[in-house]
Structure formats: C-alpha cells, structure tokens
Design a protein around this motif. Structure first.
Motif, PDB file in Angstrom:
ATOM      1  N   ILE A  90      -3.814  -3.261  -9.031  1.00 10.07           N
ATOM      2  CA  ILE A  90      -4.678  -4.036  -9.253  1.00 10.07           C
ATOM      3  C   ILE A  90      -6.106  -3.321  -9.177  1.00 10.07           C
ATOM      4  N   LEU A  91      -6.846  -3.960 -10.085  1.00  9.95           N
ATOM      5  CA  LEU A  91      -8.402  -3.371 -10.030  1.00  9.95           C
ATOM      6  C   LEU A  91      -9.137  -4.580  -9.594  1.00  9.95           C
ATOM      7  N   GLU A  92      -9.941  -4.531  -8.447  1.00  9.78           N
ATOM      8  CA  GLU A  92     -10.746  -5.506  -8.072  1.00  9.78           C
ATOM      9  C   GLU A  92     -12.079  -5.246  -8.139  1.00  9.78           C
TER      10      GLU A  92
ATOM     11  N   ALA B 131     -12.602  -9.267   1.669  1.00 11.11           N
ATOM     12  CA  ALA B 131     -11.606 -10.373   2.376  1.00 11.11           C
ATOM     13  C   ALA B 131     -10.205 -10.515   1.691  1.00 11.11           C
ATOM     14  N   MET B 132     -10.445 -10.548   0.251  1.00 12.44           N
ATOM     15  CA  MET B 132      -9.480 -10.685  -0.654  1.00 12.44           C
ATOM     16  C   MET B 132      -8.600  -9.313  -0.733  1.00 12.44           C
ATOM     17  N   THR B 133      -9.270  -8.086  -0.676  1.00 11.86           N
ATOM     18  CA  THR B 133      -8.553  -6.875  -0.771  1.00 11.86           C
ATOM     19  C   THR B 133      -7.817  -6.687   0.568  1.00 11.86           C
ATOM     20  N   ARG B 134      -7.907  -7.151   1.738  1.00 15.41           N
ATOM     21  CA  ARG B 134      -7.069  -7.102   2.761  1.00 15.41           C
ATOM     22  C   ARG B 134      -5.833  -7.752   2.533  1.00 15.41           C
ATOM     23  N   VAL B 135      -5.707  -8.906   1.833  1.00 17.01           N
ATOM     24  CA  VAL B 135      -4.711  -9.885   1.584  1.00 17.01           C
ATOM     25  C   VAL B 135      -3.718  -8.904   0.631  1.00 17.01           C
ATOM     26  N   LEU B 136      -4.510  -8.560  -0.519  1.00 19.19           N
ATOM     27  CA  LEU B 136      -3.651  -7.749  -1.406  1.00 19.19           C
ATOM     28  C   LEU B 136      -2.974  -6.435  -0.833  1.00 19.19           C
ATOM     29  N   LEU B 137      -3.640  -5.830  -0.134  1.00 16.40           N
ATOM     30  CA  LEU B 137      -3.244  -4.502   0.451  1.00 16.40           C
ATOM     31  C   LEU B 137      -1.766  -5.185   1.449  1.00 16.40           C
ATOM     32  N   ALA B 138      -2.163  -6.060   2.177  1.00 15.54           N
ATOM     33  CA  ALA B 138      -0.842  -6.524   3.146  1.00 15.54           C
ATOM     34  C   ALA B 138       0.274  -7.043   2.387  1.00 15.54           C
ATOM     35  N   ARG B 139       0.050  -7.293   1.127  1.00 20.82           N
ATOM     36  CA  ARG B 139       1.344  -7.792   0.126  1.00 20.82           C
ATOM     37  C   ARG B 139       1.854  -6.667  -0.363  1.00 20.82           C
ATOM     38  N   GLY B 140       1.291  -5.331  -0.241  1.00 19.57           N
ATOM     39  CA  GLY B 140       1.941  -4.184  -0.834  1.00 19.57           C
ATOM     40  C   GLY B 140       1.361  -3.700  -2.222  1.00 19.57           C
ATOM     41  N   HIS B 141       0.431  -4.348  -2.774  1.00 13.11           N
ATOM     42  CA  HIS B 141      -0.096  -3.962  -3.848  1.00 13.11           C
ATOM     43  C   HIS B 141      -1.034  -2.862  -3.838  1.00 13.11           C
ATOM     44  N   ARG B 142      -0.986  -1.963  -4.724  1.00  8.30           N
ATOM     45  CA  ARG B 142      -1.938  -0.674  -4.738  1.00  8.30           C
ATOM     46  C   ARG B 142      -3.354  -1.185  -5.508  1.00  8.30           C
ATOM     47  N   VAL B 143      -4.369  -1.169  -4.583  1.00  4.38           N
ATOM     48  CA  VAL B 143      -5.617  -1.726  -5.175  1.00  4.38           C
ATOM     49  C   VAL B 143      -6.592  -0.702  -5.209  1.00  4.38           C
ATOM     50  N   THR B 144      -7.396  -0.920  -6.310  1.00  4.78           N
ATOM     51  CA  THR B 144      -8.376   0.240  -6.559  1.00  4.78           C
ATOM     52  C   THR B 144      -9.563  -0.862  -6.736  1.00  4.78           C
TER      53      THR B 144
END
Length: 330
Positions: free
Chosen positions: A33-35, A42-55
């Motif tokens: 995911i590219l944010e 605030a949303m990044t934390r949730v995405l990471l907790a769900r197991g997504h790889r976030v940039t």
C-alpha cells in the motif's frame, strides 16, 4: 497547534469513524500500500497492524519523526512536486490512499495523472475530500463569513475546494474511473457551523434544503481505478455480483429450509391443538347435555315435591276441619 497535533487522532478500526470506513475500502489481501500525506500515521498504524506492507510519502518534519517509529517505509517528499517519484520508480502497489490530501495541494491534477503508473493491475486508489457544498459552509456564507480555522471544513491549509461533481470531473480528466462513492454525513447542528445554521430563519433553512439530498455531506470518499482497467473491473464486478447472488441464494435456501421445517412443526402442533380442541369441544357438549338432563331431573323433582307438599297441606287442612267439628259436638 502543530500539524502533528492537528491530524493525530485515534479511532476504532471496527467502528463507524470516517477513517475506519475509508480503510474498509482496502481489501485485506492487498499486500503493498502507498499512503500519501498520512500526517503522523493514524491510519498507517492500523494498516501495519493488519499486516499490510506500507510505504508513506510525507514532507512535514514533525510527522516524519513519528512515521519513522512505526515500521513503515518512509519517503520524504513534497506531493506538489516530483522529488519523491524516484524513490518508487518502477514499483507498483495494490492500493494507493490519498485521504484528505488533494485539498492541500496546489496541483492535485498533476498528482492524479502520475499515480496510475504505480498501481498493480486491478489496483485501486482511495480518495477522500471535504465537500465545500456542505450546508454549514453555505450557511456561514449566507452571513457573509468564510473564515479559515485550525481544522475542519475550512482548515487554513486547504488551498483547493471540491464538490462531488468537481472531484469527479478532475478524476475523469486524469483517466480515472469512479467505482464506488460513500458520503460522510454530519448533521449541521453538530458541526463547527452550528451557530450560522441556527441563525438562519426556519423558512430560509427549509428553502435551502428543498431538493438538496446531499446538504449534510461533510466529506466524499471515492474508490477509483485507471480507465484502462475499466473492462477488467467490470468483469470483476460482475463476477463478484454473481458470487453475491449465489451466496444470497444459498442463504435464502437455508432460510427456506429452516422456515419450512418450522412451518411443518407449526402445522403439526396446530393439528395436535386442533384435535385437542375438538375433543374438548366434544366433552363440553357432553357435559352440557348431562347438565341439561340434571336440570330436567331437578325440575321434575322440584315439581313432584311441590305437588306432594300441596297434597300434604290439603290433607292437614281436612284433618283440622274434622277435629274442629268433633270438638264442637263434644
């Protein structure tokens, strides 16, 4: 108030908060995911907790300090420019988030034109923007007021404004095809414009609301895909619709079977109850017949007793008369 404080908030990912609703538009099977413009994350934390790889791409120094502690890939860059593009050149993501971002950019059209190159086939772009056509803004302008504030609809960092029609036009011109819309509806009485709204006359409020279905839309969310993927998405949507119909059919079948079994049980119980009622009605008729016989017998006995009583009274009267005659002779 710093930018970090302004955009740092907590929310229940499973709740009805706007951020939670936005994130529900990101499928769980999205790997990368590219944010864009996440603020302090605030949303990044949730995405990471769900197991997504976030940039993430962010340029606020205070927000960057926080983001680097979260575990996401952090790229420092100005989204109104191109200094961040080299860092993700040649890469593709399953989803791109541009939530509450475009209104902060001088040239959101340029950004939108570039983003298609960073999506995987069948990827999606999730966007949210404030709705400048919100009734509270209209009410304030009716009083001649258009004042910026630290946050909200007229955040002082907002330099572009959108309605649903204008953001849709911008997206279409940028070769994006809207797939789904969602509205964040906020009662005007609960917004920062409550006073301006209440200060309008009742007649004026009614006139403003006449035929205006979206008067309380505070923000718009739209999921878009590149126009070149429209056919593939339409096939996917049809397949998903068919699967949903099949699932609904199966659910209805199970429900029908359950209700049929329940109906049969009710019919059996009704039949048994009907038999019981029939027996009781028969017993009641028999009891009534017996009662009628008893009443008839009672009436006959009472009549016989009355007759005997009259005969005895007559016999006694006759005996008394004979006694009197004998007494008078003696």
């Amino acid at each position: 108030m710093t930018n970090v404080e302004r955009y740092n908030y907590a929310f229940d990912p499973e709740g009805d908060a706007w951020a939670a609703r936005l994130l529900r538009r990101v499928p769980l099977d999205c790997t990368s995911i590219l944010e864009l413009g996440p603020g302090p994350g605030a949303m990044t934390r949730v995405l990471l907790a769900r197991g997504h790889r976030v940039t993430v791409v962010e340029n606020d120094p205070e927000a960057l300090k926080v983001l680097r502690t979260l575990g996401a890939e952090v790229i420092e860059g100005n989204l109104d420019g191109t200094d961040w593009l080299d860092a993700i050149a040649g890469r593709r993501f399953d989803a791109v988030l541009a939530c509450d971002l475009l209104e902060h950019l001088r040239n959101p059209e340029d950004l939108l034109r570039r983003l298609g190159a960073f999506l995987n086939p069948m990827g999606r772009l999730v966007i949210s923007v404030p709705n400048i056509a919100y009734a509270g803004v209209v009410a304030a302008m009716r009083h001649g007021i258009f004042d910026y504030s630290e946050k909200g609809q007229l955040d002082s960092t907002h330099i572009r404004f959108f309605t649903r029609r204008s953001i849709e036009k911008t997206l279409l011109e940028g070769s994006w095809s809207p797939r789904a819309w969602e509205a964040n509806r906020v009662p005007v009485e609960h917004s920062e414009f409550a006073w301006y709204w209440s200060a309008l006359s009742g007649d004026l409020r009614q006139a403003l609301l006449a035929g205006w279905q979206d008067f309380d839309v505070y923000q718009w969310m739209v999921v878009v895909t590149p126009t070149v993927d429209v056919s593939a998405w339409e096939v996917r949507d049809l397949r998903n619709a068919a699967e949903m119909l099949q699932s609904d059919f199966q659910a209805l079948t199970v429900l029908h079977q359950t209700e049929r079994a329940s109906l049969l049980e009710h019919q059996k119980a009704f039949s048994e109850a009907k038999d019981i009622i029939g027996r009781l009605q028969s017993e009641i008729r028999e009891l009534r017949a017996e009662n009628d016989v008893v009443r008839s017998q009672k009436s006959a006995i009472e009549a016989d007793l009355a007759l005997r009583l009259r005969e005895q009274e007559a016999h006694a009267a006759s005996f008394l008369q004979r006694l009197r005659r004998l007494w008078s002779r003696g």
